[in-house]
Design an enzyme around this catalytic site. Structure first.
Site, PDB file in Angstrom:
ATOM      1  N   GLN A  35      53.753  49.387  43.439  1.00  0.00           N
ATOM      2  CA  GLN A  35      53.519  48.000  44.191  1.00  0.00           C
ATOM      3  C   GLN A  35      53.827  46.833  43.517  1.00  0.00           C
ATOM      4  OE1 GLN A  35      49.399  49.723  45.070  1.00  0.00           O
ATOM      5  NE2 GLN A  35      49.620  48.469  46.776  1.00  0.00           N
ATOM      6  N   ARG A  92      43.683  47.454  34.913  1.00  0.00           N
ATOM      7  CA  ARG A  92      44.028  49.156  35.337  1.00  0.00           C
ATOM      8  C   ARG A  92      45.173  48.643  36.066  1.00  0.00           C
ATOM      9  NH1 ARG A  92      42.513  51.298  40.587  1.00  0.00           N
ATOM     10  NH2 ARG A  92      42.732  53.445  40.323  1.00  0.00           N
ATOM     11  N   HIS A 136      49.583  56.996  40.793  1.00  0.00           N
ATOM     12  CA  HIS A 136      49.042  56.414  41.909  1.00  0.00           C
ATOM     13  C   HIS A 136      50.344  56.253  43.101  1.00  0.00           C
ATOM     14  CE1 HIS A 136      46.544  52.449  43.081  1.00  0.00           C
ATOM     15  NE2 HIS A 136      47.564  52.771  44.097  1.00  0.00           N
ATOM     16  N   ASN A 180      44.894  58.140  41.530  1.00  0.00           N
ATOM     17  CA  ASN A 180      44.233  57.458  42.228  1.00  0.00           C
ATOM     18  C   ASN A 180      44.048  57.676  43.811  1.00  0.00           C
ATOM     19  OD1 ASN A 180      43.398  54.465  42.817  1.00  0.00           O
ATOM     20  ND2 ASN A 180      44.871  54.694  44.209  1.00  0.00           N
ATOM     21  N   GLU A 181      43.043  57.822  44.255  1.00  0.00           N
ATOM     22  CA  GLU A 181      42.833  58.108  46.028  1.00  0.00           C
ATOM     23  C   GLU A 181      43.622  59.340  46.190  1.00  0.00           C
ATOM     24  OE1 GLU A 181      43.627  54.455  47.911  1.00  0.00           O
ATOM     25  OE2 GLU A 181      41.989  53.501  47.174  1.00  0.00           O
ATOM     26  N   ASN A 308      36.647  53.710  44.630  1.00  0.00           N
ATOM     27  CA  ASN A 308      37.440  52.587  45.504  1.00  0.00           C
ATOM     28  C   ASN A 308      36.509  52.487  46.693  1.00  0.00           C
ATOM     29  OD1 ASN A 308      39.283  52.634  43.490  1.00  0.00           O
ATOM     30  ND2 ASN A 308      41.051  53.180  44.466  1.00  0.00           N
ATOM     31  N   TYR A 310      36.418  49.757  50.255  1.00  0.00           N
ATOM     32  CA  TYR A 310      36.866  48.827  51.037  1.00  0.00           C
ATOM     33  C   TYR A 310      36.075  48.691  52.442  1.00  0.00           C
ATOM     34  CZ  TYR A 310      40.854  48.319  48.142  1.00  0.00           C
ATOM     35  OH  TYR A 310      41.393  48.339  46.933  1.00  0.00           O
ATOM     36  N   GLU A 374      38.390  49.843  42.605  1.00  0.00           N
ATOM     37  CA  GLU A 374      39.078  48.828  43.364  1.00  0.00           C
ATOM     38  C   GLU A 374      38.115  48.380  44.244  1.00  0.00           C
ATOM     39  OE1 GLU A 374      42.450  50.228  45.591  1.00  0.00           O
ATOM     40  OE2 GLU A 374      43.184  51.236  43.661  1.00  0.00           O
ATOM     41  N   TRP A 421      40.812  44.462  43.158  1.00  0.00           N
ATOM     42  CA  TRP A 421      42.218  44.811  43.989  1.00  0.00           C
ATOM     43  C   TRP A 421      42.426  43.499  44.630  1.00  0.00           C
ATOM     44  CZ3 TRP A 421      45.772  48.489  43.063  1.00  0.00           C
ATOM     45  CH2 TRP A 421      46.866  48.346  43.879  1.00  0.00           C
ATOM     46  N   GLU A 428      52.344  46.349  50.121  1.00  0.00           N
ATOM     47  CA  GLU A 428      51.135  47.110  50.532  1.00  0.00           C
ATOM     48  C   GLU A 428      51.603  48.313  51.227  1.00  0.00           C
ATOM     49  OE1 GLU A 428      48.069  47.356  49.801  1.00  0.00           O
ATOM     50  OE2 GLU A 428      47.434  48.520  51.662  1.00  0.00           O
ATOM     51  N   TRP A 429      52.243  49.224  50.719  1.00  0.00           N
ATOM     52  CA  TRP A 429      52.783  50.601  51.241  1.00  0.00           C
ATOM     53  C   TRP A 429      53.314  50.347  52.618  1.00  0.00           C
ATOM     54  CZ3 TRP A 429      52.922  52.948  46.951  1.00  0.00           C
ATOM     55  CH2 TRP A 429      52.189  52.955  46.032  1.00  0.00           C
TER      56      TRP A 429
HETATM   57  O1  IFM Z   1      47.028  48.910  47.892  1.00  0.00           O
HETATM   58  C1  IFM Z   1      46.139  50.025  48.119  1.00  0.00           C
HETATM   59  C2  IFM Z   1      46.006  50.639  46.706  1.00  0.00           C
HETATM   60  O2  IFM Z   1      47.255  50.939  46.125  1.00  0.00           O
HETATM   61  C3  IFM Z   1      45.185  51.859  46.882  1.00  0.00           C
HETATM   62  N1  IFM Z   1      43.840  51.283  47.151  1.00  0.00           N
HETATM   63  C4  IFM Z   1      43.742  50.734  48.526  1.00  0.00           C
HETATM   64  C5  IFM Z   1      44.871  49.426  48.381  1.00  0.00           C
HETATM   65  C6  IFM Z   1      44.599  48.493  49.576  1.00  0.00           C
HETATM   66  O3  IFM Z   1      45.168  49.195  50.639  1.00  0.00           O
END
Ligand code: IFM
Length: 467
Positions: A35, A92, A136, A180-181, A308, A310, A374, A421, A428-429
């Site tokens: 990213q 991180r 990640h 990660n995730e 994490n 959101y 995050e 984050w 953003e992917w």
């Molecule tokens: O940008 C992502 C991150 O790579 C992983 N967690 C969620 C973020 C926001 O979508």
């Protein structure tokens, strides 16, 4: 409707002046290699699944790629200065596996290791502790070509990579997160296919989840033998509520909770898969990929669990839809909006969900100390003519979530730290550069960095250790 549908503000906005975190509380910011780094062809880095995916037409908004990203690979000294301004104690970041092992196996690429070594040294010189995430999402492409995470061998390659890089950086890096995730790697990558590698094979996603967990467990065991200090994993968790109390809606919530949260928490912290998850998946697959001993490896004790957070999922039973879905075997579930204010991602702002997530993990599982690894928000930021980004929405978002985390702390949850984050606006992917999560604004034409108003405010929080 459950109490979860009440506006969160009342619970989390009281007495902000009383919000003080314990001494030694970790304040940090987070990023991930693909990213922010750019420099995808430099110094022997090999291709990752995200290079392939982003360069496939139609996969990423605007055709964006991580080729340049924030050019953090070259600009990391400036970024470290920004971190010092923010007053954070920890940074991180993730390691790009294909920078370190371009083929995903075998010899280390010395130039790739050197980059991370310089980054670590630069951080330590400014008094910032490096917090490494080993994976990640940027799997070396050759490993995907050999089967990717649905193949068991990938777990073994991951543990080998972990050992080799820990040998090089373990003298200076205390905190290591394996993955990660893994939910995103498994289900976005192999079920809905909205993330790399873009495969749409539901059962393969469940196998991927297991092999990610196995890779984690093998790595933890091996790193322990090397004398690693703090070891953990980061999962992305959501409270899942039924939209009504009807049995069908409650069952939909149970199924999504199993596929989102418990599919990782139970193996990691209880050494078993949830029975109801196995039963839900029985019509579409068996669990023959889980071998004797795997769950013991996966549940090797951890020093911390990264969470994490959101938003929250609110669901109801619906009718099965055609086409790829993240919700393997539960494609009928529908996701409902409650009309709460949203971030630019379309995610409802729900700080109480963070409180509920932390307290749930702490009370329902024998969890190790927790970190919020995050939390943050994308908003449609504007760089004003006077050089300021007036992102009051982000400040308010973070304030509400910090207060919610503090509430969990006061109720006995062993929460040790909080990473925002993200440090920088970044790739953003599948949404490319269209979503900005940073405390620091990045002009992608010039790579100029501008601390946003939320970043200034965050620097006061880190210095006061409270609100
Ligand atoms: O940008 C992502 C991150 O790579 C992983 N967690 C969620 C973020 C926001 O979508």
């Amino acid at each position: 409707m459950t109490s979860a549908h009440q506006p969160a503000a009342s619970a989390t906005r009281q007495d902000l002046s009383q919000v003080r975190f314990p001494d030694g509380f970790v304040w940090g910011t987070a990023t991930a290699s693909y990213q922010v780094e750019g420099a995808v062809h430099e110094d022997g880095r090999g291709p990752s699944i995200w290079d392939t995916f982003a360069h496939t037409p139609g996969k990423v908004v605007g055709g964006d790629t991580g080729d340049i990203a924030d050019d953090h690979y070259h600009r990391y000294p400036e970024d470290i200065s920004l971190m010092a301004d923010l007053g954070i104690s920890h940074y991180r970041f993730s390691l790009a596996w294909p920078r370190i092992q371009p083929e995903g196996r075998g010899q280390l690429n010395a130039a790739g290791v050197d980059f991370y070594s310089r980054l670590v040294d630069g951080l330590l010189e400014r008094g910032i502790q490096p917090w490494v995430t080993l994976y990640h999402w940027d799997l070396p492409q050759p490993l995907e070509d050999a089967g990717g995470w649905p193949a068991r061998e990938t777990a073994e390659r991951f543990a080998e990579y972990a050992v080799l890089i820990h040998e090089r950086l373990g003298d200076r890096v205390a905190d290591w997160t394996t993955l990660n995730e893994p939910w995103c790697s498994a289900f976005l990558g192999y079920a809905s296919g909205v993330h790399a590698p873009g495969r749409t094979e539901g059962p393969a996603a469940v196998r991927a989840a297991h092999h990610l967990l196995l890779g984690h467990g093998l790595a933890v065991r091996a790193l322990r033998e090397q004398g690693a200090r703090e070891l953990g994993i980061t999962v992305n968790l959501y409270p899942v509520d039924p939209v009504t109390d009807a049995a069908a809606d409650r069952d939909a919530a149970r199924r999504v909770d199993a596929l989102m949260n418990r599919v990782f928490l139970d193996p990691l912290l209880r050494g078993s898969y949830p029975e109801d998850l196995r039963a839900d998946l029985a019509p579409v697959m068996d669990f023959g990929h889980v071998r004797d001993g795997d769950l013991a490896t996966i549940s090797t004790p951890l020093d911390f669990l990264g969470v994490n957070y959101y938003s929250r999922h609110v669901v109801r039973a619906g009718t099965a839809k055609e086409g790829p879905s993240n919700w393997v075997g539960s494609e009928d579930v529908e996701f409902v909006k409650r009309g709460f204010p949203e971030t630019a991602m379309g995610w409802e702002i729900d700080p109480d969900g963070l409180y509920e997530t932390l307290t749930r993990v702490w009370r329902e599982y024998a969890a190790p100390p927790l970190y919020v690894t995050e939390n943050g928000a994308a908003f449609d930021d504007r760089l004003d003519g006077d050089g300021r980004v007036r992102d009051e929405d982000r400040r308010s978002y973070l304030e509400g979530h910090f207060a919610a985390a503090h509430r969990a702390l006061t109720e006995g949850v062993d929460l040790r730290g909080y990473f925002v984050w993200s440090l920088l606006d970044n790739f953003e992917w599948a949404l490319g550069y269209s979503k900005r999560f940073g405390l620091v604004h990045v002009d992608y034409e010039t790579q100029a960095r501008t601390l946003k108003d939320s970043g200034r405010w965050f620097s006061e929080v880190t210095r006061a250790n409270g609100l």
